[in-house]
Motif scaffolding. Structure first.
Motif: not given
Length: 401
Positions: A176-178, A180-182, A184-185, A379, A383, A387
């Motif tokens: 879930s956190f990964s 969310v990070v994706i 947001v990016l 994940m 990411v 990047v």
């Protein structure tokens, strides 16, 4: 039999709310008066008992059958009469649903009904085997001992369920956190780089084009993904309600090596432990195999032993009848055959259940030990690709200045 809820007054003037069984409101009212209680107000049909234990997110509306049994057994072991023990539980109960349920059980006992009958009428509040075990204890006069065995079974079942759920918490959190990070990016960071690219007039490379396209989809068509996810979940739930779909899914799970092992261990382990506790409680063998078959969640496993009761009626041994199923492991058959020869069938089944519970724990641990790094790697790769694409775009910006 339906339940009706009343606000009543006792001889001392105390006011309380109770649930009373009856075919209609008039009969329920007569039963209230037969308990030397005065009906003050009719509160409608009660759904705590007959309604079947609907799940609720509100803790005040939940009934925990494991906690109920865990608190009842010590009282019965102390030779406290059943009705008085239920009264103590009602007084110390922390939830309204449990108080109403116990009140209705006590009321049924006052009317001369057996506890097993009362529990069977509230089948969705209790596991299927609960009433049969209680009935066996009532007939043998060993209700405290039988309920003690049932308590151990319920506690072990809850611990296994808690172990599996807790083991899934960390991988689900990482996933879930990964995500969310994706998001947001793609939704916040990438659009800023796209505006810079457009202002400088730099031609994006292949990675950047793909990145900008993904960002465009996330920002402008997120609702399409949300609708698609909702529709997909709704369609999946609808399809799983069909018997043919469940059978196809269960058949597929039994063909996949890892899932096959997990399904066999969880289903057969639960079945043999149920059989063990029922046999030890003195439940008739035909009732035992019928109740235990109901614990099998996989339809293929359940269908493979559909003729078990018929085979037993013909005089076959339980081990021979179960051996016809292609899904029952040889260990179960051999241990069961040894138990039939030595007269310790319940002991052998309990040992098999303990073995399968331990094996299931180990398999879950190993599966999660592989799943966690795979999620992190996958994940991290996504990411990292984002990047890297942004870094290449920055290099292009520097070359154009």
């Amino acid at each position: 039999m339906p339940l009706f809820k009343f606000k009543v007054a006792d001889r001392g003037g105390g006011i309380q709310e109770i649930l009373v069984e009856g075919n209609d409101q008039n009969e329920a009212t007569r039963r209230v008066r037969s308990r030397q209680l005065i009906p003050v107000e009719f509160l409608g049909a009660g759904d705590a008992g007959a309604g079947g234990g609907k799940l609720s997110l509100n803790p005040a509306n939940r009934f925990d059958v494991v906690d109920f049994t865990d608190r009842l057994v010590p009282l019965l072991d102390a030779n406290i009469p059943l009705e008085r023990a239920l009264g103590i539980l009602e007084e110390t109960s922390e939830t309204a649903t449990e108080r109403e349920l116990i009140s209705s059980l006590r009321g049924g006992l006052h009317e001369g009904r057996k506890l097993s009958q009362l529990i069977r009428d509230r089948g969705r509040m209790f596991p299927r085997m609960y009433a049969s075990v209680v009935e066996a204890g009532e007939e043998s006069g060993a209700l405290p001992q039988v309920l003690s065995q049932l308590r151990q079974y319920l506690i072990m079942t809850r611990e296994m369920r808690s172990f599996i759920i807790s083991s899934m918490v960390y991988p689900c959190f990482v996933l879930s956190f990964s995500l969310v990070v994706i998001l947001v990016l793609l939704g916040v960071v990438v659009p800023k780089f796209e505006r810079i690219q457009q202002s400088l007039g730099v031609e994006p490379n292949l990675f950047s084009r793909g990145l900008f396209t993904a960002s465009f989809l996330v920002n402008d068509y997120w609702w399409v993904g949300l609708l698609g996810l909702t529709a997909g979940l709704g369609g999946l739930i609808y399809m799983l309600r069909k018997e043919s779909t469940r059978e196809a899914l269960d058949r597929l799970l039994l063909r996949l090596p890892l899932f096959q092992r997990i399904v066999i261990l969880s289903n057969i382990g639960r079945q043999v432990r149920t059989m063990s506790i029922l046999m030890r409680s003195g439940v008739h063998l035909l009732d035992t195999v019928s109740i235990a078959a109901g614990t099998l969640q996989n339809t293929m496993l359940r269908n493979s032993i559909s003729t078990l009761a018929m085979d037993l009626r013909r005089g076959e041994r339980l081990s021979a009848a179960l051996g016809r199923s292609p899904y029952i492991p040889p260990l179960v058959i051999r241990m069961l055959a040894v138990g039939e020869e030595t007269g310790e069938t319940d002991v052998m089944l309990e040992r098999v259940a303990d073995r399968y519970d331990n094996d299931l724990r180990q398999i879950v641990k190993k599966a999660l030990s592989w799943f966690e790094p795979l999620v992190i790697i996958a994940m991290g790769a996504v990411v990292g690709l984002i990047v890297l694409s942004l870094f290449l775009l920055i290099m292009q910006f520097q070359g154009s200045v």
